[in-house]
Design an enzyme around this catalytic site. Structure first.
Site, PDB file in Angstrom:
ATOM      1  N   ARG A  27       0.856  -1.186   0.000  1.00 22.72           N
ATOM      2  CA  ARG A  27       0.000   0.000   0.000  1.00 22.72           C
ATOM      3  C   ARG A  27       0.891   1.234   0.000  1.00 22.72           C
ATOM      4  O   ARG A  27       1.975   1.228   0.585  1.00 22.72           O
ATOM      5  CB  ARG A  27      -0.936   0.026   1.211  1.00 22.72           C
ATOM      6  N   GLU A  85      -4.063   7.007  -4.596  1.00 18.00           N
ATOM      7  CA  GLU A  85      -3.944   5.851  -5.482  1.00 18.00           C
ATOM      8  C   GLU A  85      -3.711   6.257  -6.931  1.00 18.00           C
ATOM      9  O   GLU A  85      -2.973   5.593  -7.652  1.00 18.00           O
ATOM     10  CB  GLU A  85      -5.197   4.981  -5.372  1.00 18.00           C
ATOM     11  N   HIS A 114      -1.705  -0.097  -9.649  1.00 12.89           N
ATOM     12  CA  HIS A 114      -2.269  -1.100  -8.748  1.00 12.89           C
ATOM     13  C   HIS A 114      -2.798  -2.308  -9.540  1.00 12.89           C
ATOM     14  O   HIS A 114      -3.946  -2.735  -9.392  1.00 12.89           O
ATOM     15  CB  HIS A 114      -3.396  -0.499  -7.894  1.00 12.89           C
TER      16      HIS A 114
END
Length: 366
Positions: free
Chosen positions: A277, A305, A324
Site C-alpha cells: 500500500r 492511489e 495497482h
C-alpha cells in the site's frame, strides 16, 4: 521501530453450515445442501470475475440468480434477496454488511469473498452475528508475488538503466565492463513482512542464488530460516539489501514504515519495490531519492492511489510506476472466483472453510 504483524491465513476451523432447506447430491452420492446465495459486488465486475465454468459451479451449488448483482443493500430488490439469503458471495464493491443489513438478512450465515481484504464490508456486526467468513486473499496473493519476483530479478539485472543507455547509444558497447556488478548471483534481497505475499515471494526467490533477508517482528529466526531467509531488524535490512520489497499490511503502525531515514540507509543504486500500500512508504522522501537518481523504484501502489498528473514518478527513467495491477488482472480474476466456488462447495458439504477469516485476526491483517 513500527511493529506490525504477519498477514497469514492460519486459524481454527470455521463452524459447519446449518441444516439445509433441501438437498441435492454430488456425483458420489453424498448429500449436500443447496443454500440460497446472492452476489454482492460492483455490477460490472461480476461478468469479468466469474467465468462460465465457475458460474455453472456456483449455480449448481447454490440457489443463486446470476443476473442479480447487488451493489446497494438498501433497494427493494436487495431487501427481497437478502430476506432469504444464507450466503453472500462478495467481491470488490460489496457494500458494508452492517446491523441494518443483517436485520434484513435473518438467515445469513456466511460471507464468501472472491477477493482479498474483507475489512471494507465485513463489519463488527457480522462478527457479533457469528457469520462464517472466507476470503480469496491467498489467490490474489499469487500474481502479486509473481509481479514482485519479476521486479526483483530485473532490478538486479539493472534493466531500467541498461535500457536507457542502450536507447541513447544505439551502438556497440562493452556492456560487461559497464555493468560488471549487475546480475542476481549472490545479490541481497530484503523482504519486509512475512505476509501471504511475502512468504510466496520468498518461496519463489529461493532457487535464484540470492541472499534473502526478512524483517517481521512476529517471525523468529528459526521460522525465518525455514522460509529461506535470515531474520534482521528493518534498519539492517534497508542498509544491506540491493532490493527492498514491501509486503506488510496497511495498519496505523505501518504508516511510513519505510520513511526518509530508512530510504537514506539504502545503498546507492538499490531498488525499492512496493506492491503493498502506498501509505507504507514516505512518498515525498521516495520522490526525492529517485529524482536524485540515487535509488530506483518499482511502485504499484501510491498515495493517493492515482497520482496528480504532474507527479515526477510518471516520467522518471529509473521508476516503474503501475496503477495497482500487481494483483489479479484480466484472466487472473477467474482464480479468485474459482476459489470462492471451492469454499461454497465446502460450505454446502458441511465442511469448514479452507481459508477462514477470523475475527480475532482482523486487527492484524490487511
Amino acid at each position: 521501530m513500527n511493529p506490525y504483524p504477519a498477514d497469514t491465513a492460519t486459524g481454527t476451523p470455521a463452524a459447519t453450515a446449518p441444516t439445509p432447506d433441501r438437498e441435492d447430491t454430488v456425483p458420489d452420492g453424498r448429500p449436500v445442501c443447496r443454500p440460497r446465495a446472492v452476489l454482492a459486488m460492483h455490477r460490472e465486475l461480476a461478468g469479468r470475475l466469474i467465468d462460465p465454468h465457475t458460474l455453472a459451479r456456483l449455480t449448481a451449488l447454490a440457489d443463486l440468480d446470476p443476473g442479480l448483482v447487488l451493489d446497494d443493500f438498501g433497494t427493494p430488490e436487495a431487501r427481497a434477496a437478502l430476506a432469504d439469503a444464507e450466503v453472500i458471495v462478495s467481491g470488490w464493491g460489496c457494500p458494508p454488511i452492517d446491523e441494518e443489513v443483517l436485520d434484513a438478512a435473518p438467515r445469513l450465515s456466511a460471507v464468501i469473498h472472491a477477493a482479498g481484504s474483507v475489512k471494507h464490508h465485513v463489519t463488527e456486526a457480522c462478527w457479533r452475528r457469528g457469520l462464517q467468513v472466507t476470503s480469496a486473499a491467498w489467490a490474489n496473493a499469487l500474481p502479486v508475488a509473481e509481479y514482485t519476483v519479476a521486479a526483483v530479478l530485473l532490478a538486479n539485472k539493472r534493466l531500467l538503466e541498461i535500457r536507457e543507455e542502450y536507447r541513447l547509444r544505439r551502438a556497440p558497447h562493452d556492456w560487461q565492463l559497464a555493468y560488471a556488478t549487475a546480475g542476481n548471483y549472490r545479490r541481497t534481497v530484503g523482504i519486509v513482512g512475512a505476509s501471504r505475499i511475502g512468504r510466496r515471494v520468498l518461496e519463489l526467490l529461493r532457487p535464484h542464488d540470492l541472499d534473502l533477508l526478512l524483517h517481521d517482528p512476529y517471525v523468529d529466526p528459526a521460522e525465518a530460516a525455514r522460509l529461506g531467509a535470515r531474520a534482521v531488524e528493518l534498519d539492517e535490512l534497508c542498509a544491506a539489501s540491493d532490493v527492498v520489497s514491501v509486503h506488510a499490511p496497511e495498519l496505523p503502525a505501518t504508516r511510513h514504515l519505510i520513511d526518509g531515514r530508512r530510504l537514506a540507509l539504502m545503498r546507492d543504486g538499490a531498488t525499492l519495490v512496493n506492491t503493498s500500500r502506498g501509505s507504507l512508504v514516505d512518498q515525498e522522501a521516495l520522490v526525492r531519492e529517485v529524482s536524485s537518481g540515487r535509488l530506483d523504484a518499482v511502485i504499484d501502489v501510491t498515495e493517493p492511489e492515482v497520482l496528480p498528473a504532474d507527479s515526477p514518478l510518471y516520467d522518471l527513467p529509473n521508476v516503474v510506476l503501475t496503477p495497482h495491477v500487481a494483483g489479479s488482472l484480466g484472466g487472473e480474476l477467474h482464480r479468485m472466483a474459482a476459489a470462492a466456488a471451492d469454499e461454497l462447495a465446502r460450505y454446502t458439504a458441511g465442511l469448514p472453510f479452507a481459508h477462514p477469516v477470523l475475527a480475532e485476526d482482523e486487527h492484524r491483517t490487511a
